[in-house]
Scaffold this motif. Structure first.
Motif, PDB file in Angstrom:
ATOM      1  N   PHE A 258      -7.406   2.060  -3.024  1.00 50.97           N
ATOM      2  CA  PHE A 258      -5.988   2.353  -3.413  1.00 50.97           C
ATOM      3  C   PHE A 258      -5.642   3.587  -2.733  1.00 50.97           C
ATOM      4  N   LEU A 259      -6.583   4.356  -2.212  1.00 49.45           N
ATOM      5  CA  LEU A 259      -6.074   5.496  -1.169  1.00 49.45           C
ATOM      6  C   LEU A 259      -5.463   4.929  -0.010  1.00 49.45           C
ATOM      7  N   ASN A 260      -5.945   3.756   0.530  1.00 52.21           N
ATOM      8  CA  ASN A 260      -5.593   3.275   1.697  1.00 52.21           C
ATOM      9  C   ASN A 260      -4.093   2.686   1.385  1.00 52.21           C
ATOM     10  N   LEU A 261      -3.809   2.237   0.369  1.00 57.04           N
ATOM     11  CA  LEU A 261      -2.617   1.371  -0.305  1.00 57.04           C
ATOM     12  C   LEU A 261      -1.563   2.531  -0.258  1.00 57.04           C
ATOM     13  N   ILE A 262      -1.743   3.773  -0.678  1.00 58.12           N
ATOM     14  CA  ILE A 262      -0.921   4.889  -0.869  1.00 58.12           C
ATOM     15  C   ILE A 262      -0.808   5.475   0.750  1.00 58.12           C
ATOM     16  N   ARG A 263      -1.792   5.019   1.698  1.00 58.40           N
ATOM     17  CA  ARG A 263      -1.607   5.386   2.852  1.00 58.40           C
ATOM     18  C   ARG A 263      -0.805   4.598   3.690  1.00 58.40           C
ATOM     19  N   GLY A 264      -0.477   3.372   3.074  1.00 57.38           N
ATOM     20  CA  GLY A 264       0.395   2.408   3.829  1.00 57.38           C
ATOM     21  C   GLY A 264      -0.506   1.489   4.502  1.00 57.38           C
ATOM     22  N   ARG A 265      -1.951   1.360   4.501  1.00 60.05           N
ATOM     23  CA  ARG A 265      -2.912   0.865   5.112  1.00 60.05           C
ATOM     24  C   ARG A 265      -3.366  -0.467   4.328  1.00 60.05           C
ATOM     25  N   THR A 266      -3.897  -1.333   4.906  1.00 55.39           N
ATOM     26  CA  THR A 266      -4.640  -2.653   4.492  1.00 55.39           C
ATOM     27  C   THR A 266      -5.873  -2.875   5.036  1.00 55.39           C
ATOM     28  N   GLY A 267      -6.811  -3.254   4.351  1.00 55.38           N
ATOM     29  CA  GLY A 267      -8.093  -3.505   5.019  1.00 55.38           C
ATOM     30  C   GLY A 267      -9.137  -4.251   4.348  1.00 55.38           C
ATOM     31  N   GLN A 268     -10.310  -4.465   4.435  1.00 56.91           N
ATOM     32  CA  GLN A 268     -11.307  -5.025   3.739  1.00 56.91           C
ATOM     33  C   GLN A 268     -11.822  -4.003   2.778  1.00 56.91           C
ATOM     34  N   LEU A 269     -12.692  -4.268   1.833  1.00 54.74           N
ATOM     35  CA  LEU A 269     -13.116  -3.245   0.932  1.00 54.74           C
ATOM     36  C   LEU A 269     -14.165  -2.588   1.505  1.00 54.74           C
ATOM     37  N   ASN A 270     -14.273  -1.281   1.194  1.00 55.87           N
ATOM     38  CA  ASN A 270     -15.146  -0.373   1.885  1.00 55.87           C
ATOM     39  C   ASN A 270     -16.582  -0.330   1.247  1.00 55.87           C
ATOM     40  N   PRO A 271     -17.732   0.095   1.563  1.00 62.02           N
ATOM     41  CA  PRO A 271     -18.850   0.297   0.629  1.00 62.02           C
ATOM     42  C   PRO A 271     -18.608   1.713  -0.014  1.00 62.02           C
ATOM     43  N   PRO A 272     -19.402   1.825  -1.169  1.00 65.14           N
ATOM     44  CA  PRO A 272     -19.253   3.122  -1.869  1.00 65.14           C
ATOM     45  C   PRO A 272     -19.634   4.231  -1.053  1.00 65.14           C
ATOM     46  N   VAL A 273     -19.355   5.353  -1.632  1.00 63.61           N
ATOM     47  CA  VAL A 273     -19.957   6.714  -0.862  1.00 63.61           C
ATOM     48  C   VAL A 273     -20.278   7.578  -2.028  1.00 63.61           C
ATOM     49  N   SER A 274     -21.103   8.366  -1.660  1.00 61.90           N
ATOM     50  CA  SER A 274     -21.541   9.406  -2.462  1.00 61.90           C
ATOM     51  C   SER A 274     -20.636  10.363  -3.178  1.00 61.90           C
ATOM     52  N   SER A 275     -19.476  10.765  -2.509  1.00 62.58           N
ATOM     53  CA  SER A 275     -18.465  11.576  -2.741  1.00 62.58           C
ATOM     54  C   SER A 275     -16.952  11.273  -2.018  1.00 62.58           C
ATOM     55  N   MET A 276     -16.148  11.332  -2.644  1.00 61.79           N
ATOM     56  CA  MET A 276     -14.559  10.985  -1.989  1.00 61.79           C
ATOM     57  C   MET A 276     -14.113  12.406  -1.443  1.00 61.79           C
ATOM     58  N   ASP A 277     -14.715  13.462  -1.774  1.00 60.14           N
ATOM     59  CA  ASP A 277     -13.925  14.698  -1.353  1.00 60.14           C
ATOM     60  C   ASP A 277     -13.887  14.783   0.241  1.00 60.14           C
ATOM     61  N   ALA A 278     -14.546  14.293   0.968  1.00 59.58           N
ATOM     62  CA  ALA A 278     -14.170  14.293   2.460  1.00 59.58           C
ATOM     63  C   ALA A 278     -13.109  13.280   2.972  1.00 59.58           C
ATOM     64  N   ILE A 279     -12.978  12.417   1.912  1.00 56.58           N
ATOM     65  CA  ILE A 279     -11.846  11.448   2.337  1.00 56.58           C
ATOM     66  C   ILE A 279     -10.636  11.456   1.901  1.00 56.58           C
ATOM     67  N   TRP A 280     -10.364  11.977   0.546  1.00 57.27           N
ATOM     68  CA  TRP A 280      -9.055  12.367   0.182  1.00 57.27           C
ATOM     69  C   TRP A 280      -8.687  13.959   0.087  1.00 57.27           C
ATOM     70  N   ASN A 281      -7.343  14.162   0.029  1.00 58.40           N
ATOM     71  CA  ASN A 281      -7.098  15.351  -0.437  1.00 58.40           C
ATOM     72  C   ASN A 281      -6.662  15.558  -1.717  1.00 58.40           C
ATOM     73  N   GLU A 282      -6.154  16.875  -2.249  1.00 57.48           N
ATOM     74  CA  GLU A 282      -6.099  17.005  -3.424  1.00 57.48           C
ATOM     75  C   GLU A 282      -4.689  15.975  -4.259  1.00 57.48           C
ATOM     76  N   HIS A 283      -3.787  16.005  -3.442  1.00 55.49           N
ATOM     77  CA  HIS A 283      -2.546  15.214  -3.922  1.00 55.49           C
ATOM     78  C   HIS A 283      -2.947  13.603  -3.947  1.00 55.49           C
ATOM     79  N   GLU A 284      -3.530  13.182  -2.903  1.00 54.98           N
ATOM     80  CA  GLU A 284      -4.116  11.702  -2.885  1.00 54.98           C
ATOM     81  C   GLU A 284      -4.958  11.423  -4.135  1.00 54.98           C
ATOM     82  N   LYS A 285      -6.076  12.338  -4.314  1.00 51.21           N
ATOM     83  CA  LYS A 285      -6.933  12.110  -5.588  1.00 51.21           C
ATOM     84  C   LYS A 285      -5.959  12.109  -6.721  1.00 51.21           C
ATOM     85  N   ALA A 286      -5.042  12.942  -6.762  1.00 53.06           N
ATOM     86  CA  ALA A 286      -4.305  12.896  -8.184  1.00 53.06           C
ATOM     87  C   ALA A 286      -3.562  11.644  -8.436  1.00 53.06           C
ATOM     88  N   VAL A 287      -2.743  11.112  -7.080  1.00 56.29           N
ATOM     89  CA  VAL A 287      -2.240   9.844  -7.058  1.00 56.29           C
ATOM     90  C   VAL A 287      -3.165   8.650  -7.470  1.00 56.29           C
TER      91      VAL A 287
END
Length: 345
Positions: A258-287
């Motif tokens: 969903f983060l990729n979708l709101i960034r206007g990107r498409t791609g294959q499903l990524n493997p899970p990560v231990s934390s999303m903190d380094a991947i999204w910012n606070e605004h993206e997290k809220a969305v």
């Protein structure tokens, strides 16, 4: 005749059916062939676990989704199972000539009688370039959906149209294929109510208008030959694991999607990560969290409580769960846990 239930009577989770919406995810490092084989494997397990339906969705130009030829995949799944209902969640009718959909689903119903559902969406569900590639006319933007729906229904039942049918859908004509209207706003909710058709709401990715749409559907409902009472199926994300920590980790694949979708990107499903903190910012997290707010994530007890709460606030007659999980074995385990919850185990 199917029957719906009123929203004012509290339903228990083990009293209503549960179904699966599978997006046939293509995972990073995998292929479409892998995805489709996994889809059939999931459907076979779902049948054994007691799921009611197994639906697939039409998406185009999406590198991470393998169900673009939705009718073909429905046939593949129905051919590899024995009793579970298989259908579309949904076919985007503006992308197609109604006659073609009538013939395709007439063929499916002829091959797998009594097991095929036709869920229809109004949104084109694709970008402008994909729309042109699908050979849609300039007017095929969803505004004439009621007319398209009437045409499609008349191919199955010519008595619905007072005009002589110069073109017939063979196979299709005379077959009883349940038609559902799918939506994420009030338009399809009102239309489904007026026509007395079952309604499914896509709250698993569009939560904002859920409760108003259900109210519109129930308020506008008129009994028909299909239903004597409203019947609502509501989409919800469900990611279950044996531990809360593992479920939260698995859910990060969907969050990345969903983060990729709101960034206007498409791609294959990524493997899970231990934390999303380094991947999204606070605004993206809220969305992302808002879009996925109707999600049940956790161990069996947590998922049971969250799904029961979801049933309480919606009065749903049926839930359809989507579990976007990278690892296929973990996805199977998640759906197995959800099935146990609905059985009261």
């Amino acid at each position: 005749m199917a029957e719906g239930n009123s929203a004012n009577k509290r339903k228990q989770i083990h009293d209503i059916p549960v179904s699966i919406l599978d997006l046939a995810p293509i995972v990073k490092g995998g292929t479409a062939a892998d995805s489709l084989h996994n889809t059939l494997d999931l459907a076979q397990h779902a049948e054994n676990w007691g799921y009611n339906r197994f639906w697939l969705a039409e998406h185009h130009n999406m590198p991470g989704i393998a169900s673009s030829a939705t009718s073909v995949v429905i046939g593949y799944v129905a051919g590899g199972t024995k009793k579970i209902r298989v259908g579309s969640g949904g076919i985007m009718l503006p992308n197609h000539a109604p006659l073609v959909i009538a013939e395709q689903f007439g063929t499916l119903e002829s091959l797998y009688p009594g097991r095929i559902d036709l869920g229809l969406g109004r949104a084109p569900g694709s970008d402008q370039f994909t729309s042109y590639a699908l050979r849609r006319g300039l007017g095929s933007d969803g505004h004439n959906f009621p007319e398209q729906l009437n045409e499609l229904r008349a191919y199955f039942n010519p008595e619905l149209d007072s005009r002589p049918m110069r073109v017939r859908a063979i196979p299709g004509e005379g077959l009883n294929i349940p038609i559902w209207l799918l939506g994420s706003s009030g338009f399809s909710a009102q239309l489904a109510g007026q026509l007395g058709l079952p309604f499914a709401f896509a709250s698993h990715f569009a939560p904002d208008y859920l409760l108003p749409a259900l109210e519109i559907y129930r308020t506008n409902f008129r009994p028909s030959e299909v239903l004597d009472k409203p019947y609502v199926m509501v989409g919800v994300n469900a990611i279950a694991a044996d531990t809360e920590e593992e479920a939260r980790r698995l859910a990060t694949s969907q969050e990345q999607q969903f983060l990729n979708l709101i960034r206007g990107r498409t791609g294959q499903l990524n493997p899970p990560v231990s934390s999303m903190d380094a991947i999204w910012n606070e605004h993206e997290k809220a969305v992302v969290r808002k879009q996925l707010s109707y999600s049940a994530i956790g161990n069996k007890d947590a998922v049971r409580d969250q799904l029961q709460h979801f049933i309480d606030i919606t009065g749903a007659d049926e839930l359809i769960v989507a579990g976007t999980i990278y690892d296929h074995e973990a996805r199977l385990r998640s759906y197995e846990i959800v099935a146990e919850v609905f059985k009261g185990n």
